[in-house]
Design an enzyme around this catalytic site. Structure first.
Site, PDB file in Angstrom:
ATOM      1  CE  LYS A 210      -1.804   1.585   4.171  1.00 45.41           C
ATOM      2  NZ  LYS A 210      -1.561   3.022   4.360  1.00 45.41           N
ATOM      3  CG  ASN A 211       2.738   2.622   3.551  1.00 42.80           C
ATOM      4  OD1 ASN A 211       1.323   2.961   3.217  1.00 42.80           O
ATOM      5  ND2 ASN A 211       2.993   2.341   4.698  1.00 42.80           N
TER       6      ASN A 211
ATOM      7  CB  CYS B 246      -4.108   5.309  11.555  1.00 43.56           C
ATOM      8  SG  CYS B 246      -4.821   4.030  10.579  1.00 43.56           S
TER       9      CYS B 246
ATOM     10  NE  ARG C 217       0.782   9.420  10.304  1.00 41.64           N
ATOM     11  CZ  ARG C 217       0.490   8.556   9.566  1.00 41.64           C
ATOM     12  NH1 ARG C 217      -0.718   8.087   9.636  1.00 41.64           N
ATOM     13  NH2 ARG C 217       1.198   7.910   8.594  1.00 41.64           N
TER      14      ARG C 217
ATOM     15  CG  ASP D  94       3.838   1.067   9.172  1.00 43.17           C
ATOM     16  OD1 ASP D  94       3.408   1.995  10.119  1.00 43.17           O
ATOM     17  OD2 ASP D  94       3.798   1.259   8.073  1.00 43.17           O
TER      18      ASP D  94
ATOM     19  NE  ARG E  69      -7.131   4.164   6.557  1.00 43.96           N
ATOM     20  CZ  ARG E  69      -6.908   5.374   6.589  1.00 43.96           C
ATOM     21  NH1 ARG E  69      -7.560   5.917   7.955  1.00 43.96           N
ATOM     22  NH2 ARG E  69      -6.436   6.120   5.979  1.00 43.96           N
TER      23      ARG E  69
HETATM   24  C1  UD1 Z   1       4.881   6.770   6.144  1.00 41.78           C
HETATM   25  C2  UD1 Z   1       3.989   5.665   6.153  1.00 41.78           C
HETATM   26  C3  UD1 Z   1       3.599   5.023   7.447  1.00 41.78           C
HETATM   27  C4  UD1 Z   1       4.716   4.693   8.237  1.00 41.78           C
HETATM   28  C5  UD1 Z   1       5.548   5.519   8.296  1.00 41.78           C
HETATM   29  C6  UD1 Z   1       6.892   5.401   9.083  1.00 41.78           C
HETATM   30  C7  UD1 Z   1       2.546   6.130   3.938  1.00 41.78           C
HETATM   31  C8  UD1 Z   1       1.355   6.537   3.513  1.00 41.78           C
HETATM   32  N1  UD1 Z   1       2.589   5.981   5.292  1.00 41.78           N
HETATM   33  O1  UD1 Z   1       3.993   7.672   6.983  1.00 41.78           O
HETATM   34  O2  UD1 Z   1       2.531   3.719   7.243  1.00 41.78           O
HETATM   35  O3  UD1 Z   1       4.227   4.538   9.515  1.00 41.78           O
HETATM   36  O4  UD1 Z   1       6.093   6.231   6.850  1.00 41.78           O
HETATM   37  O5  UD1 Z   1       7.583   4.499   8.154  1.00 41.78           O
HETATM   38  O6  UD1 Z   1       3.690   5.786   3.349  1.00 41.78           O
HETATM   39  N2  UD1 Z   1       7.394  14.272  10.679  1.00 41.78           N
HETATM   40  C9  UD1 Z   1       7.409  15.496  10.898  1.00 41.78           C
HETATM   41  N3  UD1 Z   1       7.015  16.347   9.809  1.00 41.78           N
HETATM   42  C10 UD1 Z   1       6.797  16.043   8.693  1.00 41.78           C
HETATM   43  C11 UD1 Z   1       6.653  14.562   8.392  1.00 41.78           C
HETATM   44  C12 UD1 Z   1       6.785  13.835   9.287  1.00 41.78           C
HETATM   45  O7  UD1 Z   1       7.605  15.699  12.058  1.00 41.78           O
HETATM   46  O8  UD1 Z   1       6.580  16.916   7.827  1.00 41.78           O
HETATM   47  C13 UD1 Z   1       7.418  13.028  11.775  1.00 41.78           C
HETATM   48  C14 UD1 Z   1       6.348  12.527  11.977  1.00 41.78           C
HETATM   49  O9  UD1 Z   1       5.426  13.198  12.935  1.00 41.78           O
HETATM   50  C15 UD1 Z   1       6.958  11.107  12.731  1.00 41.78           C
HETATM   51  C16 UD1 Z   1       8.172  10.883  11.623  1.00 41.78           C
HETATM   52  O10 UD1 Z   1       8.276  12.104  11.332  1.00 41.78           O
HETATM   53  O11 UD1 Z   1       7.273  11.277  13.796  1.00 41.78           O
HETATM   54  C17 UD1 Z   1       7.886   9.849  10.673  1.00 41.78           C
HETATM   55  O12 UD1 Z   1       7.096  10.421   9.723  1.00 41.78           O
HETATM   56  P1  UD1 Z   1       6.986   9.972   8.045  1.00 41.78           P
HETATM   57  O13 UD1 Z   1       8.140   9.213   8.013  1.00 41.78           O
HETATM   58  O14 UD1 Z   1       6.987  11.306   7.519  1.00 41.78           O
HETATM   59  O15 UD1 Z   1       5.794   9.132   7.918  1.00 41.78           O
HETATM   60  P2  UD1 Z   1       4.830   9.192   6.932  1.00 41.78           P
HETATM   61  O16 UD1 Z   1       5.348   9.400   5.547  1.00 41.78           O
HETATM   62  O17 UD1 Z   1       3.521  10.079   7.619  1.00 41.78           O
END
Ligand code: UD1
Length: 417
Positions: A22-23, A116, A121, A305, A397
């Site tokens: 999915k990701n 979720c 996030r 995850d 999902r």
């Molecule tokens: C993606 C995955 C999710 C997985 C996560 C970590 C998708 C749709 N989702 O989520 O399933 O759990 O990677 O492997 O692919 N952060 C910030 N600012 C930002 C972006 C992130 O502070 O602008 C922080 C987040 O709060 C979190 C961490 O960075 O603590 C990881 O986030 P990120 O790697 O961006 O995960 P997602 O892309 O949201």
């Protein structure tokens, strides 16, 4: 509302095939808006995939989805540069369309994404990177307005290797007359998949020194036919189920090289693991040993995850396992449900200490997020008696048909309602 009814306590034996990731599929669908005609195989049939297709349609991209293959035909200019609140709230990955829309239209309007509730996030890293690349950003209440002034070369240093931010930078930069370098990019297999997908359409994204990502903008992207990688978290869900319930299983169409560290934990806890290029065989002991300390960290470390799923696998083990959640601050929603079943877990800040118990009992359970929900299925399969899992929409999902997959292993699990 549908529920999953599970009669647990049986060992599991069988084999199953893993769905596409999915990701990976979702950012690749966003990338499809940048190309012409894309044929994308191995897309999982999920509510999130359908939400992604709805966004593409709203942007004027024609789509079809049959037998796990998505075909997209993108117009030269998108018919719209906005994503409405409803679509944005449907899933977190809706934010991945921002880079693609900005690239095609020079402007975009979105609201903060849903998904979720496992933590705050934020998307500040995405927006900061965009602004370094030459995008003007204005936030008004819940809406975010972005306008490309003129893209300019940039070396973007990510404070954290964010998966989403790395993907969005690639999506904005791949078609441009600039060069971008990402320092400290995310290195998840899904990032490499998006890079390969974009390059298969004519993009020029490569790895530079220290693992930095180099994006050399190209004039345009063309057609492609591409197959999405297998879902490593789904594979780990089946492996955890067998590790907890005992038994033997073969997981097919999987990439063992994407889950080396989790496999090592399973092996060290007493599971017999054999890997081929695209399959994993697991023979679980009667009772597993503890995992020791599992720290969730960016790839190639242990994936956040899989935290809930591995915690599930540890509940009946002989010793104590400690899970430290370092990525999302609200990712222990499954623990109160585990406790209802007789688990022994103590939480201290972002750590959970599990002392294995001898047995778990079935009961009424409520999924609170996607992976935590899948972890409840794993535990219910091992617990004596009947469990009923509510809020299955969270699980759906990320899993095409979790009841069918676990039935393939002889689990007694049915969907009702
Ligand atoms: C993606 C995955 C999710 C997985 C996560 C970590 C998708 C749709 N989702 O989520 O399933 O759990 O990677 O492997 O692919 N952060 C910030 N600012 C930002 C972006 C992130 O502070 O602008 C922080 C987040 O709060 C979190 C961490 O960075 O603590 C990881 O986030 P990120 O790697 O961006 O995960 P997602 O892309 O949201």
């Amino acid at each position: 509302m549908a529920v999953l009814r599970i009669n647990g306590g049986k060992r599991l034996y069988g084999e199953t095939v893993v769905q596409g990731a999915k990701n990976s599929a979702l950012p690749c669908l966003a990338a499809a808006a940048l190309g012409r005609e894309c044929i994308v195989h191995n897309c999982p049939d999920l509510t999130d995939t359908k939400a992604g297709l709805k966004i593409l349609n709203a942007l004027g991209v024609e789509t079809s989805f049959e037998n796990n293959t998505v075909i997209t035909r993108a117009p030269k200019c998108l018919s719209c540069s906005k994503i409405n609140d409803e679509l944005m709230k449907e899933m977190r990955s809706s934010v991945m369309f921002l880079g693609a829309i900005l690239s095609k239209c020079g402007e975009a309007e979105i609201s903060y994404p849903g998904g979720c509730s496992i933590g705050a996030r934020p998307i500040d890293l995405h927006l900061k990177a965009f602004s370094q690349m030459g995008v003007n950003i204005r936030e008004e209440g819940e809406r975010i307005f972005c306008k490309v002034e003129k893209l300019k070369d940039a070396k973007i240093k990510l404070a954290f290797p964010s998966v989403g931010a790395t993907e969005n930078i690639m999506l904005l930069g791949v078609v441009s007359d600039c060069e971008f370098e990402i320092e400290n990019p995310a290195r998840e297999p899904e990032i490499l998949d998006l890079r390969n997908f974009l390059n298969s359409m004519g993009g020029n994204i490569s790895e530079g020194k220290n693992g930095n990502l180099l994006i050399k903008g190209v004039k345009a992207l063309g057609n492609t036919e591409y197959k999405i990688i297998p879902d490593r978290i789904v594979a780990l869900t089946y492996l955890s189920g067998i590790a907890l319930c005992g038994g033997y299983g073969e997981i097919k169409a999987v990439r063992p090289d994407h889950i080396k560290l989790p496999l090592k934990f399973l092996e060290e806890a007493g599971n017999d693991i054999k890997c081929g290029e695209d399959y994993i065989e697991i023979k679980a002991p009667r009772r597993m040993r503890e995992f020791g300390i599992i720290n969730t960290m960016p790839y190639p470390d242990f994936p956040t995850d899989a935290q809930a799923i591995f915690m599930a696998a540890s509940l009946l083990s002989k010793g104590e396992s400690c899970f430290v959640e370092n990525i999302f601050e609200n990712r222990f929603g499954h623990i109160p449900e585990f406790l209802k079943m007789g688990a022994n877990i103590r939480i201290c800040d972002n750590s959970a200490l599990v002392s294995g118990v001898k047995r778990l009992k079935g009961t009424e359970l409520y999924a609170k997020d996607l992976r935590g929900g899948a972890a409840l299925v794993v535990v219910a399969l091992s617990a004596k008696g009947e469990s009923i899992i509510h809020n299955t929409e969270f699980i759906d999902r990320g899993y095409e048909n979790i009841e069918r997959s676990f039935s393939d292993f002889g689990g007694e699990i049915v969907r009702e309602g």
